[in-house]
Design an enzyme around this catalytic site. Structure first.
Site, mmCIF file in Angstrom:
data_model
loop_
_atom_site.group_PDB
_atom_site.id
_atom_site.type_symbol
_atom_site.label_atom_id
_atom_site.label_comp_id
_atom_site.label_asym_id
_atom_site.label_seq_id
_atom_site.Cartn_x
_atom_site.Cartn_y
_atom_site.Cartn_z
ATOM 1 N N LYS A 190 -24.569 -31.171 6.243
ATOM 2 C CA LYS A 190 -25.898 -31.654 6.614
ATOM 3 C C LYS A 190 -26.949 -30.681 6.086
ATOM 4 O O LYS A 190 -27.110 -29.573 6.600
ATOM 5 C CB LYS A 190 -26.053 -31.787 8.128
ATOM 6 C CG LYS A 190 -27.422 -32.380 8.524
ATOM 7 C CD LYS A 190 -27.824 -31.977 9.905
ATOM 8 C CE LYS A 190 -29.304 -32.055 10.189
ATOM 9 N NZ LYS A 190 -30.242 -31.719 9.138
ATOM 10 N N GLU A 266 -25.081 -18.108 11.986
ATOM 11 C CA GLU A 266 -25.846 -17.064 11.286
ATOM 12 C C GLU A 266 -27.299 -17.414 11.509
ATOM 13 O O GLU A 266 -27.804 -18.392 10.977
ATOM 14 C CB GLU A 266 -25.478 -17.028 9.799
ATOM 15 C CG GLU A 266 -25.994 -15.774 9.088
ATOM 16 C CD GLU A 266 -27.428 -15.913 8.608
ATOM 17 O OE1 GLU A 266 -28.332 -15.323 9.261
ATOM 18 O OE2 GLU A 266 -27.659 -16.605 7.616
ATOM 19 N N CYS A 301 -33.837 -14.737 6.389
ATOM 20 C CA CYS A 301 -33.457 -14.194 7.694
ATOM 21 C C CYS A 301 -33.303 -12.679 7.636
ATOM 22 O O CYS A 301 -33.463 -11.996 8.652
ATOM 23 C CB CYS A 301 -32.169 -14.844 8.181
ATOM 24 S SG CYS A 301 -30.829 -14.852 6.987
ATOM 25 N N GLU A 400 -39.544 -13.576 14.954
ATOM 26 C CA GLU A 400 -39.315 -13.889 13.548
ATOM 27 C C GLU A 400 -40.406 -14.846 13.070
ATOM 28 O O GLU A 400 -40.565 -15.944 13.608
ATOM 29 C CB GLU A 400 -37.943 -14.523 13.347
ATOM 30 C CG GLU A 400 -37.622 -14.758 11.884
ATOM 31 C CD GLU A 400 -36.237 -15.349 11.669
ATOM 32 O OE1 GLU A 400 -35.570 -14.944 10.709
ATOM 33 O OE2 GLU A 400 -35.847 -16.222 12.475
#
Length: 497
Positions: A190, A266, A301, A400
């Protein structure tokens, strides 16, 4: 021969990506999904409307993958035979690298040079690496004594749902597909809603490479529908996900509410980049700090979004980082000279700008950037931004942002630097710059992170694992360790006559 700006513009006008779901080896229309527009952050235009998978379509995809696993040849092929298909797929990726890179550049704004030379190279290299690793793993034969034979074997885990992000759509797909397919699993991939076009083209190449029907399936769709259906599906054995911590929590809940499938995550990061007063090359440390936060528009990230710098060298480092920001002035991602394109969407741009506004309210100062760029383009561009006077309690130092925004904090002692670095809920990556090997080793051991770089950033290859701790998730991509996510250990104990 490398392509110029005009060449890429002409190619963009000719490309017609697939738009359906890829199920059981063919493209097909959805049963219950709603068409989904793919908008380019380059100029705000709609690139295509693609099929979106509803729950019934996810059922079809998982059924195709289950049939291929339970009844098809893929898990039963010799590892070298699976390797041949993966090697062929890598060849086809390189053959179609221009078209694939163009898809990535258009759908998520990555500069075309980076899409072509970094993203596509990473995908091809990953497929090749795991193809070559397919027959390099072995089982175990423990010493069970003279009357018994004990065998420990690794067997493919089954149907894998691989849910990948938009920031590195093909690199992340490769990190999931390479080890899962090499291990003998079948996969439902996906892609993110923002970047399905490159994944659909990859599916077309997988069929050309001879992967049996159902071994790789691709379903597009929103996370709250398609992703949720995969996470809850009783026919999925493993979920491997790269994305936000918030969505990672959902997948853990989905597993608990369904068949307790394994979920490998992750997730996000707020990585500290520590520059000590004895950094071997202060200029190189500053230049790398700027590159690290502005590369890929800061949408990484592992981005070194917290620059922790010793007060005695802070002014020099900050001045150089601010100067280097000019090298990343946003430009058209289809121009090979562009180093930084737009962020992925208008919605994301507004989110990043909101973080900057909050930082200013809390007392931070903009040294460069902080505003939209290329306003007349129709795209979602942000000037590279550096904030100083940041304190550890500010949201900009803790959350973040996932954009080209650098927060600069200062310290007096090594102990203070380590404490600042550790003051985060994330644990994905970190870096330290020092000429003292002993100091580098002690700081690296003290930092709770999946990867620590010393006097560099974002270095490494496929031989080393990648992943994090704390809210950055668990499990590892890359290296032979990634194969462990997609295999089951089986013990066979044989009583000898």
């Amino acid at each position: 021969m490398s392509l110029g700006h005009d060449d890429w513009l002409r190619l963009a006008a000719r490309v017609s990506p697939p738009r359906g779901l890829f199920l059981g080896g063919t493209f097909t229309d959805p049963v219950d999904g709603t068409p989904m527009a793919v908008t380019s952050p380059r100029d705000g235009t709609v690139l295509a409307e693609v099929a979106a998978a509803g729950e019934k379509d996810v059922d079809r995809a998982v059924a195709a993958a289950r049939h291929a696993f339970d009844n098809g040849p893929w898990p039963r092929l010799k590892p070298r035979e699976r390797a041949k298909h993966l090697l062929r797929l890598a060849e086809l990726v390189e053959r179609d690298a221009d078209v694939l890179a163009l898809s990535v550049s258009l759908e998520m704004g990555k500069p075309i040079s980076d899409a072509r030379n970094i993203e596509l190279a990473a995908l091809a290299n990953t497929l090749r690496w795991y193809a070559e690793a397919a027959d390099k793993t072995a089982g175990e034969i423990p010493d069970a004594g003279p009357d018994s034979l004990a065998l420990v074997t690794r067997e493919p885990a089954g149907v894998v749902a691989a849910v990948v992000p938009w920031n590195f759509p093909l690199t992340m797909a490769g990190w999931k597909l390479g080890p899962a397919l090499a291990a003998g699993c079948t996969v439902v991939l996906k892609p993110a809603e923002q970047s399905p076009l490159s994944a659909l083209h990859l599916a077309r190449l997988a069929a050309e490479a001879g992967l049996p029907a159902g071994v790789l399936n691709v379903v597009n769709g929103p996370g709250e529908v398609t992703g949720r259906a995969l996470g809850l599906h009783q026919g999925v054995d493993v979920v491997t996900f790269t994305g936000s911590t918030e969505v990672g929590r959902h997948f853990l809940r989905y597993a608990a509410d369904s068949n307790l499938k394994r979920v490998w995550l992750e997730l996000g990061g707020k990585s500290p980049n520590i520059i000590l007063d004895d950094a071997p090359e202060l200029g190189a440390a500053a230049d790398t700090s700027a590159w690290g936060i502005f590369f890929n528009s800061g949408e990484m990230c592992t981005a070194p979004s917290r620059l922790l710098v010793h007060k005695s060298v802070a002014d020099e480092v900050l001045e150089r980082v601010v100067a280097r920001a000019a090298d990343f002035t946003p430009g058209d991602p289809l121009d090979p000279a562009t180093k930084m394109g737009p962020v992925v969407s208008e919605e994301h741009l507004n989110s990043v700008l909101s973080h900057i506004d909050v930082a200013l309210e809390e007392g931070a100062r903009v040294r460069v950037g902080g505003e939209r760029a290329r306003v007349d383009s129709g795209g979602s561009y942000l000037a590279p931004t550096v904030l100083d006077r940041v304190t550890p309690d500010m949201r900009v130092a803790r959350e973040e942002i996932f954009g080209p925004v650098l927060s600069v904090l200062t310290f007096d002692t090594v102990e203070e630097a380590v404490a600042l670095a550790a003051d985060t809920d994330y644990g994905l990556a970190a870096a330290v710059w020092t000429r003292d090997l002993g100091r580098a080793h002690r700081i690296s051991r003290a930092l709770r992170a999946g990867t620590v770089w010393v006097n560099c950033y974002e270095e490494g290859d496929l031989t080393v694992p990648f992943g994090g701790t704390k809210l950055s998730g668990h499990g590892r991509d890359k290296s032979l360790h990634a194969l462990e996510k997609f295999t089951d250990l089986k013990t066979t104990w044989i009583a000898l006559p």
